[in-house]
Design a protein around this motif. Sequence first.
Motif, short mmCIF file in Angstrom:
data_model
loop_
_atom_site.label_atom_id
_atom_site.label_comp_id
_atom_site.label_asym_id
_atom_site.label_seq_id
_atom_site.Cartn_x
_atom_site.Cartn_y
_atom_site.Cartn_z
N ARG A 238 -33.19 -8.34 -72.93
CA ARG A 238 -32.62 -8.40 -74.27
C ARG A 238 -32.38 -9.59 -74.48
O ARG A 238 -32.58 -10.85 -73.66
CB ARG A 238 -31.15 -7.26 -74.18
N LEU A 239 -32.59 -9.93 -75.73
CA LEU A 239 -32.58 -11.09 -76.08
C LEU A 239 -31.72 -11.33 -77.18
O LEU A 239 -31.09 -10.26 -77.79
CB LEU A 239 -33.97 -11.15 -77.37
N ALA A 240 -31.13 -12.65 -77.73
CA ALA A 240 -29.94 -12.91 -78.71
C ALA A 240 -30.18 -14.59 -79.00
O ALA A 240 -31.22 -14.83 -78.25
CB ALA A 240 -28.41 -12.63 -78.30
N GLN A 241 -29.93 -14.88 -80.65
CA GLN A 241 -30.04 -16.18 -80.36
C GLN A 241 -28.54 -16.41 -81.03
O GLN A 241 -27.94 -16.00 -81.41
CB GLN A 241 -30.62 -15.72 -82.74
N LYS A 242 -28.23 -17.78 -80.49
CA LYS A 242 -27.34 -18.99 -80.59
C LYS A 242 -27.69 -20.13 -81.28
O LYS A 242 -28.51 -20.67 -82.32
CB LYS A 242 -26.68 -19.37 -79.11
N TYR A 243 -26.63 -19.94 -82.82
CA TYR A 243 -26.04 -21.41 -83.76
C TYR A 243 -24.68 -21.98 -82.98
O TYR A 243 -24.11 -21.58 -82.95
CB TYR A 243 -25.70 -20.62 -84.81
N GLY A 244 -25.58 -22.58 -82.24
CA GLY A 244 -24.41 -23.54 -81.22
C GLY A 244 -24.52 -24.48 -82.21
O GLY A 244 -24.79 -25.14 -83.24
N LYS A 245 -22.79 -24.83 -81.58
CA LYS A 245 -21.86 -26.51 -82.40
C LYS A 245 -21.52 -27.47 -81.86
O LYS A 245 -21.24 -26.72 -79.68
CB LYS A 245 -21.23 -26.07 -83.34
N LEU A 246 -21.71 -28.70 -81.27
CA LEU A 246 -21.48 -29.29 -81.64
C LEU A 246 -19.23 -29.39 -80.42
O LEU A 246 -19.04 -29.13 -81.95
CB LEU A 246 -21.48 -31.24 -81.51
N ASP A 254 -21.99 -36.47 -88.58
CA ASP A 254 -22.22 -35.57 -89.54
C ASP A 254 -22.32 -34.33 -89.49
O ASP A 254 -22.43 -33.86 -90.49
CB ASP A 254 -23.16 -36.81 -89.99
N ASN A 255 -23.47 -34.66 -88.60
CA ASN A 255 -24.00 -33.38 -88.58
C ASN A 255 -23.65 -32.16 -87.02
O ASN A 255 -24.08 -32.73 -86.26
CB ASN A 255 -25.33 -32.95 -88.49
N PRO A 256 -22.69 -32.03 -86.73
CA PRO A 256 -22.35 -31.10 -85.75
C PRO A 256 -22.84 -30.01 -85.23
O PRO A 256 -23.11 -29.38 -84.00
CB PRO A 256 -20.42 -30.70 -85.90
N ILE A 287 -31.63 -30.78 -78.36
CA ILE A 287 -30.84 -30.11 -79.38
C ILE A 287 -30.83 -29.90 -80.49
O ILE A 287 -30.40 -28.89 -81.47
CB ILE A 287 -30.66 -29.28 -78.35
N ALA A 288 -29.45 -31.16 -80.24
CA ALA A 288 -28.54 -31.29 -81.59
C ALA A 288 -29.51 -32.24 -82.12
O ALA A 288 -29.22 -33.90 -81.62
CB ALA A 288 -26.87 -31.60 -80.80
N PRO A 289 -29.42 -32.44 -83.52
CA PRO A 289 -30.16 -33.72 -84.68
C PRO A 289 -29.75 -34.62 -84.49
O PRO A 289 -29.92 -35.73 -84.11
CB PRO A 289 -30.30 -33.00 -85.58
N ALA A 290 -28.02 -34.52 -84.76
CA ALA A 290 -26.92 -35.89 -84.58
C ALA A 290 -26.82 -36.78 -83.29
O ALA A 290 -26.35 -37.72 -83.31
CB ALA A 290 -25.77 -35.76 -85.35
N LYS A 291 -27.28 -35.68 -82.16
CA LYS A 291 -26.47 -36.04 -80.66
C LYS A 291 -28.58 -35.98 -79.84
O LYS A 291 -28.12 -35.03 -79.40
CB LYS A 291 -25.41 -36.46 -80.01
N LYS A 292 -28.94 -36.99 -79.74
CA LYS A 292 -30.22 -36.60 -79.03
C LYS A 292 -30.20 -36.51 -77.78
O LYS A 292 -30.97 -36.11 -76.42
CB LYS A 292 -31.06 -38.41 -79.34
#
Length: 308
Positions: A238-246, A254-256, A287-292
């Motif tokens: 089964r698949l799921a999608q995650k919208y993670g946050k720092l 600026d963009n967590p 995975i995180a635009p603000a923290k490469k």
Amino acid sequence: MRTYVARLMPESSVISPWHSDTLFGQICWMIRLCESEAVLNDFLDEYRAGTAPFVISSGFPNDLLPKPMLWMRQPSTGDVSKKEGITQAREGKRLRAIEFLNETEFLRVIRGEAIDHLSDSKVPGKAMEVFHNQINRLTDTTAGSGQLYSRDETFYEKESDISIYLKINETWVAPLKRWLELLGQTGFGKRRSVGKGFFRLKEFEPYDKFDNVPNPNAVIYLSNCVPATDDPVDGRYRLAQKYGKLGNAYAACDNPFKHPFIYLQPGAAFRISGVVKPYYGRMIANIAPAKKEVVQYGLAFAVPAVFR
């Protein structure tokens, strides 16, 4: 790598699910806070090099384990009457609704044994909708509209515990135990600053019950998994999608937010050929635009199994 089980006893309500990638991320923060950023970078470099110091599963309540998405063997019944057919159909519907197996059932399933009956294992903990008000920090009162909102929290019964399975290179056993103890004292997941997600490390001991599978031809994942290009593909999942946050200090950047990603849920089952690897999946870079430098954990703790 040797398999261990860590049993955590919740001492407060919990908001975040006990996902393997969340657990790994918070252990990384413990390394950075208790050791140094250089130690954390060296630790993560081992994963980038394909030599993982340890692999962690998601957390499961009271020794329950996710129902494998296997073609499970059931006793042969032959020709049945209409009444018996209806009974079997109802039983099949009940089986499909079961989310967890107890340890004995899980071990029988991965050995390819026929199962006469699966119990309705009671999952400890109760999810409740908890209401809150936003407070104006200048007036110390609610705003005119009240700004009422709710948040789902899980409250565990007394003596409940969460089992986490790990495959660890021996040099990392003692440090990992200490980091888990410290994580329990600082809190897991969301809203740690107001007392959510606290736990006590009840047990941390070797575990060998997944080892007695004769001639395995499949694997069961016990973690959230982001597949690698050479992972097996013949299976059920089964698949799921995650919208993670720092989290922690990075949450104030600026963009967590992280890029969303899709993962396989625990219980995914795949046929394999050859030797069972200790783990499957991969780490996600960028995975995180603000923290490469941030990576997302996507390795799966793999349990050998038999597909019939």
